[in-house]
Scaffold this motif. Structure first.
Motif, PDB file in Angstrom:
ATOM      1  N   ASP A  53       5.084 -37.032  48.726  1.00 16.04           N
ATOM      2  CA  ASP A  53       4.699 -37.315  47.343  1.00 16.04           C
ATOM      3  C   ASP A  53       4.629 -38.795  47.014  1.00 16.04           C
ATOM      4  N   ILE A  54       5.524 -39.575  47.584  1.00 18.23           N
ATOM      5  CA  ILE A  54       5.533 -41.010  47.286  1.00 18.23           C
ATOM      6  C   ILE A  54       4.241 -41.682  47.750  1.00 18.23           C
ATOM      7  N   GLN A  55       3.791 -41.330  48.946  1.00 18.09           N
ATOM      8  CA  GLN A  55       2.550 -41.931  49.450  1.00 18.09           C
ATOM      9  C   GLN A  55       1.349 -41.522  48.588  1.00 18.09           C
ATOM     10  N   ILE A  56       1.324 -40.272  48.177  1.00 15.43           N
ATOM     11  CA  ILE A  56       0.222 -39.798  47.323  1.00 15.43           C
ATOM     12  C   ILE A  56       0.259 -40.520  45.978  1.00 15.43           C
ATOM     13  N   ALA A  57       1.441 -40.608  45.398  1.00 13.72           N
ATOM     14  CA  ALA A  57       1.574 -41.285  44.106  1.00 13.72           C
ATOM     15  C   ALA A  57       1.154 -42.748  44.205  1.00 13.72           C
ATOM     16  N   ASP A  58       1.597 -43.414  45.248  1.00 16.31           N
ATOM     17  CA  ASP A  58       1.257 -44.825  45.418  1.00 16.31           C
ATOM     18  C   ASP A  58      -0.249 -45.025  45.557  1.00 16.31           C
ATOM     19  N   LYS A  59      -0.877 -44.162  46.317  1.00 13.36           N
ATOM     20  CA  LYS A  59      -2.311 -44.304  46.565  1.00 13.36           C
ATOM     21  C   LYS A  59      -3.159 -43.997  45.330  1.00 13.36           C
ATOM     22  N   GLU A  64       4.368 -47.961  40.539  1.00 12.84           N
ATOM     23  CA  GLU A  64       5.469 -47.695  39.614  1.00 12.84           C
ATOM     24  C   GLU A  64       5.889 -46.237  39.673  1.00 12.84           C
ATOM     25  N   ILE A  65       4.922 -45.347  39.708  1.00 13.14           N
ATOM     26  CA  ILE A  65       5.210 -43.919  39.772  1.00 13.14           C
ATOM     27  C   ILE A  65       5.834 -43.582  41.121  1.00 13.14           C
ATOM     28  N   ALA A  66       5.305 -44.162  42.178  1.00 12.02           N
ATOM     29  CA  ALA A  66       5.873 -43.926  43.515  1.00 12.02           C
ATOM     30  C   ALA A  66       7.322 -44.389  43.573  1.00 12.02           C
ATOM     31  N   GLN A  67       7.613 -45.532  43.005  1.00 10.85           N
ATOM     32  CA  GLN A  67       8.977 -46.059  43.013  1.00 10.85           C
ATOM     33  C   GLN A  67       9.911 -45.169  42.196  1.00 10.85           C
TER      34      GLN A  67
END
Length: 89
Positions: A53-59, A64-67
């Motif tokens: 999920d973090i990679q998807i959010a970051d991309k 900020e959302i990924a963090q």
């Protein structure tokens, strides 16, 4: 050509909206993990968040959302770890 472009933009917007909602739900679940999810479920959800999920959010949605997701996943894992310790004591 303009109509095709509008259709693509609308389609992408809907897909990003769905993604945003999915990740918002995940963030909520991680933050509420201590109150209603078993430690095994918390661990699985947090690990999935950290690996996918973090990679998807970051991309697609921004760092900020990924963090925020990463912090919530790490806190959920800590909750899981503490509950397991308490249970085994």
């Amino acid at each position: 050509m303009k109509n095709r472009l509008k259709q693509c933009i609308k389609k992408d917007h809907v897909q990003l909206s769905v993604l945003f909602i999915k990740l918002a739900e995940r963030l909520y679940d991680l933050r509420q993990a201590e109150s209603y999810i078993t430690p095994k479920e918390v661990q699985h959800m947090a690990q999935e968040t950290l690996s996918v999920d973090i990679q998807i959010a970051d991309k697609y949605l921004g760092p900020e959302i990924a963090q925020t997701l990463e912090e919530a996943a790490k806190q959920a894992l800590e909750v899981c770890k503490n509950r397991t310790k308490y249970k085994n004591s």
